[in-house]
Design a protein around this motif. Structure first.
Motif, PDB file in Angstrom:
ATOM      1  N   TYR A  34     -19.695  11.367 -23.838  1.00  0.00           N
ATOM      2  CA  TYR A  34     -18.192  11.217 -24.359  1.00  0.00           C
ATOM      3  C   TYR A  34     -17.675  10.083 -24.967  1.00  0.00           C
ATOM      4  N   PRO A  35     -16.480  10.017 -25.574  1.00  0.00           N
ATOM      5  CA  PRO A  35     -16.551   8.650 -26.035  1.00  0.00           C
ATOM      6  C   PRO A  35     -15.662   7.860 -25.198  1.00  0.00           C
ATOM      7  N   GLU A  36     -16.741   6.425 -25.067  1.00  0.00           N
ATOM      8  CA  GLU A  36     -16.574   4.827 -24.386  1.00  0.00           C
ATOM      9  C   GLU A  36     -14.713   5.145 -23.912  1.00  0.00           C
ATOM     10  N   ASN A  37     -14.058   5.221 -24.946  1.00  0.00           N
ATOM     11  CA  ASN A  37     -12.177   5.005 -24.963  1.00  0.00           C
ATOM     12  C   ASN A  37     -11.738   5.560 -24.584  1.00  0.00           C
ATOM     13  N   TRP A  38     -12.414   6.935 -23.171  1.00  0.00           N
ATOM     14  CA  TRP A  38     -11.737   7.949 -22.697  1.00  0.00           C
ATOM     15  C   TRP A  38     -11.716   7.757 -21.183  1.00  0.00           C
TER      16      TRP A  38
END
Length: 144
Positions: A34-38
């Motif tokens: 998943y995107p690291e900014n989640w």
């Protein structure tokens, strides 16, 4: 043991082609990228195996999110068609002004799953949800 592999990348069309940094979460029964900014939440709230959502700078009540619900079916052996019917009824009963936009059974490499897109309202908020439901042995996994 076979792992259920979930790869999640939700990106707006505006950033297609850009490199997206991601994190990977490995669980004995599945893995997800998943995107690291989640934010990943494994607290089990609302019966989820995990929930994730983007880091938000606003204080919105509801933001886009992804969650996985694992349900033990026990001895119940249901066909994918029966599961599709149950999920459609549950969505219709849980949402006000619900509308099933699409609902189909998909088979990939011999594995069948149910994919549904539904719109509706709850607590005065309108939204659209995409659900993927797959039975694996005695468990039912629902990714929303």
């Amino acid at each position: 043991m076979n792992k259920l592999i979930l790869i999640v990348f939700l990106t707006p069309l505006l950033i297609l082609g850009q490199e997206i940094k991601s994190k990977k979460f490995d669980h004995p029964q599945y893995s997800i990228e998943y995107p690291e900014n989640w934010i990943l939440d494994e607290s089990g709230k609302a019966g989820t195996s995990f929930a994730m959502h983007p880091i938000s700078e606003t204080n919105k009540d509801l933001v886009e999110n992804i969650n996985l619900i694992k349900q033990n079916l026990g001895e119940n052996e249901l066909s994918i068609e029966e599961l599709k019917s149950i999920v459609e009824k549950q969505a219709s009963n849980m949402l006000d002004n619900s509308k099933i936009i699409s609902s189909e059974i998909i088979t990939v490499k011999g594995v069948s799953y149910h994919k549904m897109l539904v719109s509706g309202e709850t607590n005065g908020m309108s939204f659209i949800a995409r659900l993927h439901t797959i039975p694996v042995k005695a468990n039912l996994y629902t990714l929303t």
